[in-house]
Design an enzyme around this catalytic site. Structure first.
Site, short mmCIF file in Angstrom:
data_model
loop_
_atom_site.label_atom_id
_atom_site.label_comp_id
_atom_site.label_asym_id
_atom_site.label_seq_id
_atom_site.Cartn_x
_atom_site.Cartn_y
_atom_site.Cartn_z
N GLY A 143 -11.32 3.55 10.26
CA GLY A 143 -10.37 3.83 9.18
C GLY A 143 -10.22 5.29 8.89
N GLY A 182 -1.12 -2.90 4.68
CA GLY A 182 -0.83 -4.14 3.94
C GLY A 182 0.68 -4.40 3.84
CG ASN A 239 -7.33 4.77 -0.75
OD1 ASN A 239 -6.43 4.05 -1.17
ND2 ASN A 239 -8.38 4.29 -0.11
CB CYS A 248 -6.37 -3.68 -2.31
SG CYS A 248 -5.80 -2.04 -2.82
CB ILE A 281 -17.23 -3.34 3.12
CG1 ILE A 281 -17.48 -1.88 3.46
CG2 ILE A 281 -18.50 -4.16 3.25
CD1 ILE A 281 -18.54 -1.18 2.60
#
Lengths: 302, 267
Positions: A264, A45, A68, A129, A190
Protein backbone atom coordinates in the site's frame (compact mmCIF):
# COMPACT_ATOMS: atom_id res chain seq x y z
CA UNK A 1 9.74 -22.58 -9.32
CA UNK A 2 6.09 -21.95 -8.46
CA UNK A 3 5.00 -18.51 -7.26
CA UNK A 4 1.31 -19.01 -8.00
CA UNK A 5 -1.18 -18.86 -5.18
CA UNK A 6 -4.86 -19.61 -5.04
CA UNK A 7 -7.43 -17.30 -3.45
CA UNK A 8 -10.97 -18.73 -3.39
CA UNK A 9 -10.49 -20.60 -6.66
CA UNK A 10 -8.76 -17.70 -8.42
CA UNK A 11 -5.14 -18.33 -9.34
CA UNK A 12 -2.83 -15.35 -8.92
CA UNK A 13 0.46 -15.50 -10.84
CA UNK A 14 2.27 -14.41 -7.67
CA UNK A 15 1.16 -13.39 -4.18
CA UNK A 16 1.80 -9.65 -4.53
CA UNK A 17 -1.15 -7.34 -5.02
CA UNK A 18 -1.79 -3.67 -4.47
CA UNK A 19 -3.62 -2.39 -1.40
CA UNK A 20 -6.86 -0.61 -2.11
CA UNK A 21 -6.70 3.17 -2.16
CA UNK A 22 -2.97 3.37 -2.77
CA UNK A 23 -2.88 2.49 -6.46
CA UNK A 24 -5.80 4.46 -7.90
CA UNK A 25 -7.51 2.38 -10.55
CA UNK A 26 -4.12 1.02 -11.67
CA UNK A 27 -3.82 3.47 -14.53
CA UNK A 28 -2.07 6.05 -12.34
CA UNK A 29 0.88 3.70 -11.78
CA UNK A 30 1.02 2.18 -15.25
CA UNK A 31 4.00 4.36 -16.20
CA UNK A 32 5.96 2.65 -13.43
CA UNK A 33 4.66 -0.91 -13.18
CA UNK A 34 3.58 -3.56 -15.71
CA UNK A 35 0.14 -4.29 -14.25
CA UNK A 36 0.09 -7.82 -15.68
CA UNK A 37 3.17 -8.72 -13.65
CA UNK A 38 1.28 -8.23 -10.38
CA UNK A 39 -0.63 -10.96 -8.58
CA UNK A 40 -3.60 -8.63 -8.77
CA UNK A 41 -4.52 -4.98 -8.94
CA UNK A 42 -6.89 -4.07 -6.12
CA UNK A 43 -8.77 -0.92 -7.04
CA UNK A 44 -9.64 2.12 -4.98
CA UNK A 45 -13.00 1.65 -3.20
CA UNK A 46 -15.94 1.76 -5.62
CA UNK A 47 -19.40 2.88 -4.47
CA UNK A 48 -22.76 2.86 -6.24
CA UNK A 49 -22.69 6.63 -6.89
CA UNK A 50 -19.77 9.09 -6.98
CA UNK A 51 -18.40 10.04 -3.53
CA UNK A 52 -16.72 13.40 -2.94
CA UNK A 53 -14.62 12.34 0.02
CA UNK A 54 -13.44 14.51 2.90
CA UNK A 55 -12.15 18.10 3.03
CA UNK A 56 -8.38 18.74 2.86
CA UNK A 57 -5.86 18.30 4.38
CA UNK A 58 -6.45 14.61 3.78
CA UNK A 59 -2.94 13.29 4.38
CA UNK A 60 -0.26 13.87 6.99
CA UNK A 61 3.12 12.31 7.50
CA UNK A 62 4.06 10.78 10.85
CA UNK A 63 7.15 8.94 12.07
CA UNK A 64 7.50 5.79 9.99
CA UNK A 65 4.09 6.16 8.43
CA UNK A 66 1.28 8.41 7.33
CA UNK A 67 -2.28 9.28 8.22
CA UNK A 68 -4.99 9.57 5.62
CA UNK A 69 -8.60 10.60 5.68
CA UNK A 70 -9.49 10.60 1.99
CA UNK A 71 -13.03 9.47 2.71
CA UNK A 72 -13.26 6.99 -0.20
CA UNK A 73 -13.61 9.59 -2.94
CA UNK A 74 -14.44 7.72 -6.14
CA UNK A 75 -16.32 8.30 -9.38
CA UNK A 76 -18.82 5.50 -8.77
CA UNK A 77 -19.35 2.06 -10.26
CA UNK A 78 -20.69 3.27 -13.65
CA UNK A 79 -17.49 5.16 -14.43
CA UNK A 80 -15.46 2.27 -13.05
CA UNK A 81 -17.14 -0.17 -15.45
CA UNK A 82 -17.01 2.15 -18.47
CA UNK A 83 -13.53 3.58 -18.06
CA UNK A 84 -11.31 1.91 -15.46
CA UNK A 85 -12.22 -1.74 -15.94
CA UNK A 86 -11.55 -1.76 -19.71
CA UNK A 87 -8.16 -0.18 -19.04
CA UNK A 88 -7.27 -2.92 -16.56
CA UNK A 89 -8.49 -5.64 -18.92
CA UNK A 90 -6.43 -4.19 -21.75
CA UNK A 91 -3.40 -4.14 -19.43
CA UNK A 92 -4.04 -7.84 -18.81
CA UNK A 93 -4.29 -7.27 -15.04
CA UNK A 94 -5.99 -9.61 -12.60
CA UNK A 95 -8.65 -7.35 -11.16
CA UNK A 96 -9.95 -7.22 -7.61
CA UNK A 97 -12.51 -4.50 -6.98
CA UNK A 98 -12.76 -2.95 -3.54
CA UNK A 99 -16.43 -2.25 -2.79
CA UNK A 100 -17.67 0.40 -0.35
CA UNK A 101 -21.06 1.72 0.69
CA UNK A 102 -23.03 3.56 3.37
CA UNK A 103 -25.73 0.90 3.64
CA UNK A 104 -26.00 -2.81 2.89
CA UNK A 105 -28.18 -1.88 -0.10
CA UNK A 106 -25.32 0.29 -1.45
CA UNK A 107 -22.90 -2.63 -1.27
CA UNK A 108 -25.38 -4.98 -2.93
CA UNK A 109 -25.96 -2.46 -5.71
CA UNK A 110 -22.23 -2.36 -6.56
CA UNK A 111 -21.74 -6.10 -6.18
CA UNK A 112 -24.67 -6.85 -8.50
CA UNK A 113 -23.42 -4.44 -11.15
CA UNK A 114 -19.99 -6.04 -11.06
CA UNK A 115 -21.58 -9.48 -11.27
CA UNK A 116 -22.11 -8.91 -15.00
CA UNK A 117 -18.35 -8.48 -15.48
CA UNK A 118 -16.47 -11.77 -15.21
CA UNK A 119 -13.23 -9.88 -15.91
CA UNK A 120 -13.49 -8.84 -12.24
CA UNK A 121 -11.89 -11.84 -10.52
CA UNK A 122 -12.68 -11.10 -6.89
CA UNK A 123 -14.51 -8.56 -4.78
CA UNK A 124 -12.97 -7.08 -1.67
CA UNK A 125 -15.66 -5.76 0.65
CA UNK A 126 -14.49 -2.70 2.53
CA UNK A 127 -16.06 -2.82 5.98
CA UNK A 128 -13.09 -1.22 7.64
CA UNK A 129 -12.50 2.30 6.33
CA UNK A 130 -12.12 4.51 9.41
CA UNK A 131 -12.79 7.74 7.52
CA UNK A 132 -16.45 7.65 6.51
CA UNK A 133 -19.15 8.38 9.02
CA UNK A 134 -21.89 6.08 7.79
CA UNK A 135 -21.23 2.57 6.68
CA UNK A 136 -17.69 1.38 6.21
CA UNK A 137 -16.25 0.59 9.57
CA UNK A 138 -19.59 0.43 11.38
CA UNK A 139 -20.00 -2.95 9.68
CA UNK A 140 -16.50 -3.98 10.61
CA UNK A 141 -16.37 -3.42 14.35
CA UNK A 142 -19.26 -5.55 15.49
CA UNK A 143 -19.40 -9.31 14.78
CA UNK A 144 -23.18 -9.29 14.29
CA UNK A 145 -23.09 -6.40 11.81
CA UNK A 146 -20.20 -8.08 10.01
CA UNK A 147 -22.13 -11.34 9.87
CA UNK A 148 -25.20 -9.74 8.34
CA UNK A 149 -23.37 -7.72 5.69
CA UNK A 150 -21.21 -10.70 4.75
CA UNK A 151 -24.30 -12.91 4.31
CA UNK A 152 -26.15 -10.28 2.25
CA UNK A 153 -23.20 -9.50 0.00
CA UNK A 154 -22.37 -13.18 -0.46
CA UNK A 155 -25.98 -13.90 -1.47
CA UNK A 156 -25.77 -11.29 -4.27
CA UNK A 157 -22.17 -11.65 -5.42
CA UNK A 158 -21.21 -13.67 -8.48
CA UNK A 159 -17.49 -13.43 -7.70
CA UNK A 160 -15.87 -14.78 -4.52
CA UNK A 161 -15.80 -12.17 -1.74
CA UNK A 162 -12.90 -11.07 0.42
CA UNK A 163 -13.95 -9.32 3.62
CA UNK A 164 -11.41 -6.64 4.54
CA UNK A 165 -11.04 -6.47 8.31
CA UNK A 166 -10.36 -3.53 10.57
CA UNK A 167 -7.63 -3.68 13.20
CA UNK A 168 -9.64 -1.22 15.30
CA UNK A 169 -11.35 -4.01 17.27
CA UNK A 170 -10.75 -5.81 20.55
CA UNK A 171 -10.27 -9.25 19.00
CA UNK A 172 -9.70 -9.49 15.27
CA UNK A 173 -9.94 -13.32 15.39
CA UNK A 174 -13.57 -13.00 16.45
CA UNK A 175 -14.21 -10.80 13.39
CA UNK A 176 -12.43 -13.20 11.07
CA UNK A 177 -14.38 -16.15 12.41
CA UNK A 178 -17.67 -14.25 12.09
CA UNK A 179 -16.95 -13.38 8.44
CA UNK A 180 -15.91 -16.94 7.68
CA UNK A 181 -19.03 -18.38 9.28
CA UNK A 182 -21.18 -15.92 7.30
CA UNK A 183 -19.78 -17.13 4.00
CA UNK A 184 -16.69 -15.02 3.25
CA UNK A 185 -14.43 -16.73 0.70
CA UNK A 186 -11.30 -14.99 1.95
CA UNK A 187 -10.17 -12.28 4.37
CA UNK A 188 -7.81 -9.36 3.93
CA UNK A 189 -6.19 -7.52 6.80
CA UNK A 190 -5.31 -5.10 8.13
CA UNK A 191 -6.95 -1.86 7.10
CA UNK A 192 -5.47 1.26 8.70
CA UNK A 193 -5.31 1.93 12.43
CA UNK A 194 -7.19 4.99 13.55
CA UNK A 195 -4.83 7.76 14.56
CA UNK A 196 -4.49 11.50 15.05
CA UNK A 197 -1.86 14.19 14.59
CA UNK A 198 -1.85 17.70 16.01
CA UNK A 199 0.38 20.43 14.57
CA UNK A 200 1.96 22.08 17.61
CA UNK A 201 2.84 25.25 15.66
CA UNK A 202 -0.67 25.98 14.39
CA UNK A 203 -2.33 24.05 17.28
CA UNK A 204 -4.67 22.51 14.75
CA UNK A 205 -5.44 18.96 13.72
CA UNK A 206 -3.17 17.91 10.87
CA UNK A 207 -6.17 16.39 9.07
CA UNK A 208 -9.43 18.21 8.39
CA UNK A 209 -11.20 15.02 9.48
CA UNK A 210 -9.25 15.18 12.78
CA UNK A 211 -8.70 11.41 12.78
CA UNK A 212 -7.24 9.32 10.00
CA UNK A 213 -5.98 5.88 9.18
CA UNK A 214 -2.37 5.13 10.08
CA UNK A 215 -0.42 3.13 7.50
CA UNK A 216 3.18 2.44 6.56
CA UNK A 217 6.11 0.64 8.22
CA UNK A 218 5.02 1.88 11.67
CA UNK A 219 2.07 -0.55 11.72
CA UNK A 220 3.80 -3.63 10.34
CA UNK A 221 4.40 -5.56 13.60
CA UNK A 222 0.74 -5.12 14.54
CA UNK A 223 -0.32 -6.35 11.12
CA UNK A 224 1.98 -9.38 11.23
CA UNK A 225 0.56 -10.37 14.61
CA UNK A 226 -3.04 -9.95 13.45
CA UNK A 227 -2.44 -11.87 10.22
CA UNK A 228 -0.83 -14.66 12.24
CA UNK A 229 -3.74 -14.73 14.70
CA UNK A 230 -6.46 -14.74 12.05
CA UNK A 231 -4.70 -17.13 9.65
CA UNK A 232 -4.42 -19.65 12.47
CA UNK A 233 -8.05 -19.22 13.51
CA UNK A 234 -9.81 -19.55 10.12
CA UNK A 235 -9.69 -22.03 7.23
CA UNK A 236 -10.26 -19.54 4.39
CA UNK A 237 -7.28 -17.75 2.80
CA UNK A 238 -5.93 -14.60 4.41
CA UNK A 239 -4.40 -11.76 2.41
CA UNK A 240 -1.90 -9.91 4.59
CA UNK A 241 -1.10 -6.22 4.48
CA UNK A 242 0.00 -3.40 6.72
CA UNK A 243 3.31 -1.61 6.21
CA UNK A 244 4.79 -3.97 3.62
CA UNK A 245 7.59 -1.96 2.02
CA UNK A 246 10.23 -4.52 1.02
CA UNK A 247 10.37 -8.14 -0.14
CA UNK A 248 11.57 -9.07 3.34
CA UNK A 249 8.35 -7.67 4.76
CA UNK A 250 6.31 -9.69 2.25
CA UNK A 251 8.10 -12.94 3.18
CA UNK A 252 7.42 -12.19 6.84
CA UNK A 253 3.66 -11.99 6.15
CA UNK A 254 3.74 -15.23 4.15
CA UNK A 255 5.53 -16.96 7.03
CA UNK A 256 2.88 -15.59 9.39
CA UNK A 257 0.24 -17.37 7.32
CA UNK A 258 -0.83 -14.98 4.57
CA UNK A 259 -1.61 -16.66 1.22
CA UNK A 260 -0.99 -13.37 -0.53
CA UNK A 261 0.13 -9.88 0.41
CA UNK A 262 -0.83 -6.35 -0.54
CA UNK A 263 1.49 -3.37 -0.88
CA UNK A 264 0.00 0.00 0.00
CA UNK A 265 1.76 3.06 1.34
CA UNK A 266 5.05 1.71 -0.06
CA UNK A 267 3.81 2.66 -3.54
CA UNK A 268 4.15 6.28 -2.46
CA UNK A 269 7.67 5.68 -1.18
CA UNK A 270 8.71 3.77 -4.28
CA UNK A 271 6.39 3.64 -7.30
CA UNK A 272 7.92 0.33 -8.42
CA UNK A 273 7.63 -1.24 -4.95
CA UNK A 274 5.24 -4.01 -6.09
CA UNK A 275 7.49 -5.24 -8.90
CA UNK A 276 10.60 -4.89 -6.74
CA UNK A 277 8.96 -7.05 -4.05
CA UNK A 278 8.02 -9.76 -6.60
CA UNK A 279 11.64 -9.87 -7.80
CA UNK A 280 12.87 -10.01 -4.21
CA UNK A 281 10.60 -12.93 -3.32
CA UNK A 282 11.76 -14.79 -6.43
CA UNK A 283 15.45 -14.26 -5.52
CA UNK A 284 14.83 -15.32 -1.91
CA UNK A 285 13.21 -18.55 -3.07
CA UNK A 286 16.13 -19.20 -5.43
CA UNK A 287 18.69 -18.49 -2.72
CA UNK A 288 16.96 -20.80 -0.25
CA UNK A 289 16.13 -23.59 -2.67
CA UNK A 290 12.39 -23.12 -2.23
CA UNK A 291 10.58 -24.45 -5.29
CA UNK A 292 7.00 -23.67 -4.28
CA UNK A 293 5.88 -20.50 -2.55
CA UNK A 294 3.28 -22.53 -0.69
CA UNK A 295 6.17 -23.98 1.34
CA UNK A 296 6.66 -20.54 2.85
CA UNK A 297 3.04 -19.85 3.76
CA UNK A 298 2.44 -20.23 7.49
CA UNK A 299 5.84 -21.84 7.86
CA UNK A 300 7.08 -19.85 10.82
CA UNK A 301 9.01 -22.18 13.13
CA UNK A 302 8.35 -22.46 16.84
CA UNK B 1 6.17 9.37 -19.25
CA UNK B 2 6.54 9.75 -15.50
CA UNK B 3 9.43 7.89 -13.91
CA UNK B 4 11.60 7.65 -10.84
CA UNK B 5 15.31 7.96 -11.40
CA UNK B 6 18.60 8.57 -9.71
CA UNK B 7 19.73 12.11 -10.35
CA UNK B 8 22.86 13.94 -9.23
CA UNK B 9 23.30 17.17 -7.33
CA UNK B 10 25.42 19.59 -9.36
CA UNK B 11 25.51 22.52 -6.96
CA UNK B 12 23.77 23.91 -3.94
CA UNK B 13 23.89 27.22 -2.12
CA UNK B 14 21.73 29.16 0.31
CA UNK B 15 20.28 32.28 -1.32
CA UNK B 16 18.29 33.60 1.62
CA UNK B 17 17.40 32.64 5.18
CA UNK B 18 16.34 28.96 4.94
CA UNK B 19 16.05 29.12 1.14
CA UNK B 20 18.32 26.96 -0.99
CA UNK B 21 19.17 26.95 -4.68
CA UNK B 22 20.07 23.50 -6.04
CA UNK B 23 20.89 22.38 -9.59
CA UNK B 24 20.21 18.71 -10.31
CA UNK B 25 21.51 16.73 -13.28
CA UNK B 26 18.66 14.58 -14.59
CA UNK B 27 17.29 13.23 -17.87
CA UNK B 28 13.89 14.41 -16.70
CA UNK B 29 15.03 17.92 -17.66
CA UNK B 30 14.33 17.02 -21.30
CA UNK B 31 10.62 16.88 -20.54
CA UNK B 32 10.40 19.63 -17.92
CA UNK B 33 8.02 22.54 -18.43
CA UNK B 34 7.32 25.67 -16.40
CA UNK B 35 4.86 25.04 -13.57
CA UNK B 36 5.63 21.34 -13.29
CA UNK B 37 7.29 19.80 -10.26
CA UNK B 38 9.47 16.92 -9.22
CA UNK B 39 9.20 14.77 -6.12
CA UNK B 40 12.41 14.34 -4.15
CA UNK B 41 12.67 11.28 -1.91
CA UNK B 42 14.33 11.82 1.46
CA UNK B 43 16.87 9.15 2.46
CA UNK B 44 15.69 9.17 6.07
CA UNK B 45 13.49 6.06 6.23
CA UNK B 46 11.40 7.52 9.06
CA UNK B 47 9.97 10.14 6.73
CA UNK B 48 8.38 8.27 3.89
CA UNK B 49 6.83 10.61 1.43
CA UNK B 50 8.52 12.33 -1.48
CA UNK B 51 8.57 16.14 -1.29
CA UNK B 52 6.93 17.94 -4.22
CA UNK B 53 9.15 20.82 -5.35
CA UNK B 54 8.50 23.15 -8.27
CA UNK B 55 11.11 23.55 -10.92
CA UNK B 56 12.67 26.99 -10.94
CA UNK B 57 14.61 26.69 -14.17
CA UNK B 58 15.60 24.22 -16.87
CA UNK B 59 19.13 24.48 -18.26
CA UNK B 60 19.41 25.54 -21.92
CA UNK B 61 21.03 22.19 -22.75
CA UNK B 62 18.10 20.40 -21.04
CA UNK B 63 20.42 18.26 -18.93
CA UNK B 64 19.69 19.77 -15.55
CA UNK B 65 17.00 21.48 -13.57
CA UNK B 66 17.14 24.04 -10.83
CA UNK B 67 14.98 23.97 -7.72
CA UNK B 68 14.74 26.74 -5.16
CA UNK B 69 13.06 25.61 -1.97
CA UNK B 70 12.50 26.65 1.61
CA UNK B 71 13.55 24.42 4.50
CA UNK B 72 10.25 23.78 6.23
CA UNK B 73 10.67 20.36 7.82
CA UNK B 74 12.87 17.30 8.14
CA UNK B 75 12.77 16.41 4.44
CA UNK B 76 13.82 19.78 3.08
CA UNK B 77 16.34 20.03 5.95
CA UNK B 78 17.94 16.83 4.66
CA UNK B 79 17.97 18.17 1.08
CA UNK B 80 19.75 21.35 2.22
CA UNK B 81 22.74 19.24 3.30
CA UNK B 82 23.23 17.59 -0.10
CA UNK B 83 26.65 18.22 -1.62
CA UNK B 84 27.62 18.42 -5.31
CA UNK B 85 28.02 14.94 -6.79
CA UNK B 86 25.57 13.25 -4.42
CA UNK B 87 23.02 10.90 -5.96
CA UNK B 88 19.36 11.63 -5.14
CA UNK B 89 16.14 9.83 -5.98
CA UNK B 90 13.59 11.92 -7.81
CA UNK B 91 10.32 11.32 -9.65
CA UNK B 92 9.02 13.45 -12.51
CA UNK B 93 7.89 15.25 -14.40
CA UNK B 94 4.74 15.81 -12.42
CA UNK B 95 1.77 18.12 -12.90
CA UNK B 96 0.33 19.97 -15.88
CA UNK B 97 2.48 23.11 -15.94
CA UNK B 98 1.41 26.54 -17.16
CA UNK B 99 -0.63 26.94 -20.30
CA UNK B 100 1.60 29.21 -22.38
CA UNK B 101 -0.47 29.34 -25.58
CA UNK B 102 -3.02 31.61 -23.94
CA UNK B 103 -0.35 34.28 -23.43
CA UNK B 104 0.18 34.97 -27.14
CA UNK B 105 -0.24 38.63 -27.97
CA UNK B 106 -1.11 39.50 -24.38
CA UNK B 107 0.14 41.82 -21.66
CA UNK B 108 0.97 39.19 -19.09
CA UNK B 109 1.52 39.78 -15.39
CA UNK B 110 3.46 37.21 -13.39
CA UNK B 111 2.80 37.37 -9.65
CA UNK B 112 4.87 35.54 -7.06
CA UNK B 113 4.63 35.60 -3.30
CA UNK B 114 7.41 34.27 -1.05
CA UNK B 115 8.44 30.74 -1.92
CA UNK B 116 5.97 30.91 -4.84
CA UNK B 117 8.50 33.03 -6.70
CA UNK B 118 10.86 30.28 -8.02
CA UNK B 119 8.54 28.78 -10.70
CA UNK B 120 8.21 32.24 -12.27
CA UNK B 121 11.83 32.06 -13.45
CA UNK B 122 11.21 29.16 -15.83
CA UNK B 123 7.82 30.61 -16.76
CA UNK B 124 9.47 33.92 -17.75
CA UNK B 125 12.17 32.08 -19.65
CA UNK B 126 9.67 30.04 -21.67
CA UNK B 127 7.40 33.02 -22.32
CA UNK B 128 10.40 35.01 -23.55
CA UNK B 129 11.35 32.18 -25.92
CA UNK B 130 7.82 31.93 -27.31
CA UNK B 131 7.62 35.68 -27.69
CA UNK B 132 10.94 35.89 -29.55
CA UNK B 133 9.80 33.18 -31.96
CA UNK B 134 6.27 34.44 -32.46
CA UNK B 135 4.78 36.16 -35.46
CA UNK B 136 4.23 39.90 -35.36
CA UNK B 137 1.25 40.65 -33.17
CA UNK B 138 1.74 37.50 -31.15
CA UNK B 139 4.56 38.78 -28.99
CA UNK B 140 4.10 38.72 -25.26
CA UNK B 141 4.62 41.71 -22.98
CA UNK B 142 5.75 40.41 -19.60
CA UNK B 143 5.73 42.20 -16.26
CA UNK B 144 6.40 40.66 -12.89
CA UNK B 145 5.33 41.50 -9.37
CA UNK B 146 7.12 39.88 -6.46
CA UNK B 147 6.05 39.93 -2.84
CA UNK B 148 8.65 39.59 -0.09
CA UNK B 149 8.75 39.96 3.66
CA UNK B 150 11.70 42.36 3.64
CA UNK B 151 14.65 43.62 1.59
CA UNK B 152 15.98 40.09 1.05
CA UNK B 153 14.66 39.92 -2.52
CA UNK B 154 15.90 36.49 -3.67
CA UNK B 155 15.61 35.61 -7.39
CA UNK B 156 14.75 39.21 -8.25
CA UNK B 157 17.77 39.62 -10.51
CA UNK B 158 17.00 36.29 -12.25
CA UNK B 159 13.56 37.58 -13.13
CA UNK B 160 14.84 41.01 -14.19
CA UNK B 161 16.60 39.23 -17.06
CA UNK B 162 13.20 38.63 -18.63
CA UNK B 163 10.88 41.43 -17.65
CA UNK B 164 10.24 44.62 -15.73
CA UNK B 165 10.01 43.55 -12.07
CA UNK B 166 7.94 45.36 -9.45
CA UNK B 167 8.43 44.55 -5.79
CA UNK B 168 6.24 44.69 -2.72
CA UNK B 169 7.63 44.17 0.78
CA UNK B 170 5.64 43.60 3.93
CA UNK B 171 8.00 45.83 5.91
CA UNK B 172 8.03 48.51 3.20
CA UNK B 173 11.82 48.41 2.84
CA UNK B 174 11.78 47.89 -0.96
CA UNK B 175 9.21 48.84 -3.59
CA UNK B 176 5.58 49.22 -2.63
CA UNK B 177 4.78 48.66 1.03
CA UNK B 178 2.35 45.81 1.57
CA UNK B 179 1.40 42.90 -0.64
CA UNK B 180 1.59 42.13 -4.35
CA UNK B 181 -1.96 43.48 -4.61
CA UNK B 182 -0.77 46.78 -3.17
CA UNK B 183 2.06 46.83 -5.72
CA UNK B 184 -0.33 46.23 -8.62
CA UNK B 185 -2.32 49.24 -7.49
CA UNK B 186 0.69 51.42 -6.65
CA UNK B 187 2.33 50.81 -10.04
CA UNK B 188 -1.02 50.98 -11.87
CA UNK B 189 -0.51 47.67 -13.68
CA UNK B 190 -3.20 46.75 -16.22
CA UNK B 191 -2.53 43.24 -17.53
CA UNK B 192 -4.59 41.18 -20.00
CA UNK B 193 -3.91 38.03 -18.00
CA UNK B 194 -2.21 36.76 -14.85
CA UNK B 195 -0.04 33.83 -13.81
CA UNK B 196 0.34 33.56 -10.02
CA UNK B 197 2.13 31.37 -7.52
CA UNK B 198 2.08 31.97 -3.80
CA UNK B 199 0.25 31.41 -0.53
CA UNK B 200 -3.48 30.73 -0.58
CA UNK B 201 -4.57 34.11 0.85
CA UNK B 202 -2.65 35.83 -1.96
CA UNK B 203 -4.26 33.59 -4.59
CA UNK B 204 -7.64 34.25 -3.06
CA UNK B 205 -7.13 37.99 -3.55
CA UNK B 206 -5.86 37.43 -7.09
CA UNK B 207 -9.05 35.58 -7.86
CA UNK B 208 -11.04 38.65 -6.78
CA UNK B 209 -8.79 40.91 -8.85
CA UNK B 210 -9.09 38.70 -11.94
CA UNK B 211 -12.87 38.65 -11.63
CA UNK B 212 -12.99 42.46 -11.14
CA UNK B 213 -10.70 43.06 -14.12
CA UNK B 214 -12.45 40.33 -16.12
CA UNK B 215 -9.16 38.76 -17.21
CA UNK B 216 -7.91 35.14 -17.13
CA UNK B 217 -5.70 34.15 -14.21
CA UNK B 218 -3.78 30.90 -13.89
CA UNK B 219 -2.79 29.98 -10.35
CA UNK B 220 -0.54 27.21 -9.07
CA UNK B 221 -1.91 25.47 -5.98
CA UNK B 222 -0.31 23.52 -3.15
CA UNK B 223 -1.66 20.80 -0.90
CA UNK B 224 -0.21 18.01 1.21
CA UNK B 225 0.60 15.20 -1.20
CA UNK B 226 1.35 11.52 -0.81
CA UNK B 227 1.67 9.70 -4.16
CA UNK B 228 2.21 12.67 -6.50
CA UNK B 229 0.71 10.77 -9.44
CA UNK B 230 -3.06 11.04 -8.91
CA UNK B 231 -3.59 7.70 -7.19
CA UNK B 232 -4.19 8.52 -3.53
CA UNK B 233 -6.55 11.50 -3.92
CA UNK B 234 -4.83 13.22 -1.01
CA UNK B 235 -4.22 16.59 -2.68
CA UNK B 236 -7.55 17.66 -4.12
CA UNK B 237 -9.05 21.11 -4.58
CA UNK B 238 -12.77 21.86 -4.74
CA UNK B 239 -13.84 22.65 -8.29
CA UNK B 240 -16.77 24.69 -9.57
CA UNK B 241 -17.90 21.99 -11.99
CA UNK B 242 -17.59 18.22 -11.65
CA UNK B 243 -14.12 17.19 -12.76
CA UNK B 244 -13.94 15.09 -15.94
CA UNK B 245 -11.84 12.42 -14.26
CA UNK B 246 -13.12 12.29 -10.68
CA UNK B 247 -16.79 12.92 -11.58
CA UNK B 248 -17.14 14.94 -8.38
CA UNK B 249 -16.33 18.58 -7.59
CA UNK B 250 -12.70 17.81 -6.85
CA UNK B 251 -9.57 17.88 -8.98
CA UNK B 252 -6.23 16.34 -8.15
CA UNK B 253 -3.65 19.10 -7.67
CA UNK B 254 -0.78 16.73 -8.50
CA UNK B 255 -2.25 15.59 -11.81
CA UNK B 256 -4.98 17.89 -13.14
CA UNK B 257 -3.01 20.75 -11.52
CA UNK B 258 -1.09 22.27 -9.94
CA UNK B 259 -2.07 25.08 -12.33
CA UNK B 260 -5.74 25.94 -12.68
CA UNK B 261 -7.64 28.81 -14.22
CA UNK B 262 -8.80 30.56 -11.09
CA UNK B 263 -12.49 30.40 -12.03
CA UNK B 264 -12.38 26.58 -12.10
CA UNK B 265 -11.44 26.21 -8.45
CA UNK B 266 -13.05 27.12 -5.13
CA UNK B 267 -10.27 29.05 -3.44
Amino acid sequence: MNCKVDIAGVTLKNPVMTASGTFGSGQEYSDFVALNKLGAVVTKGVSNVPWEGNPTPRVAEVYGGMLNAIGLQNPGVDVFIERDLPFLVKADATVIVNVCGHTIADYIDVVERLGDHPEVALLEINVSCPNVKEGGITFGQDPEALTSITKEVKAHAKQPIIMKLSPNVADIREMGLAAEAAGADALSLINTLMGMKIDIHTRRFALANRTGGLSGPAIKPIAVRMVYDVAHAVKIPVIGMGGITTWQDAIEFLLAGAQAVAVGTANFVNPTATEDIITGIWDYMNDHGITDIKDLIGNVQY
Amino acid sequence: MKRKEEARVLSQRPISANIYDMWIETKLAEEAKAGQFIAIYPRDRAILLPRPISICEVADDKRSIRVVYRVSGEGTMEFSHYEPGEPIQIMGMLGNGFNLKVAKGKKVLLIGGGIGIPPLVELSRELAIISSKSLIGNDIEISTVLGYRDSDTYLRSDLEAYSRVYVATADGSVGAPGTVLDAIEAFDLKPDMIYAVGPLPMLHNIKKLALDMDIPAYVSLEEHMACGVGACLGCVVRTKEPNAHTHVNNARICLEGPVFEVREVEI
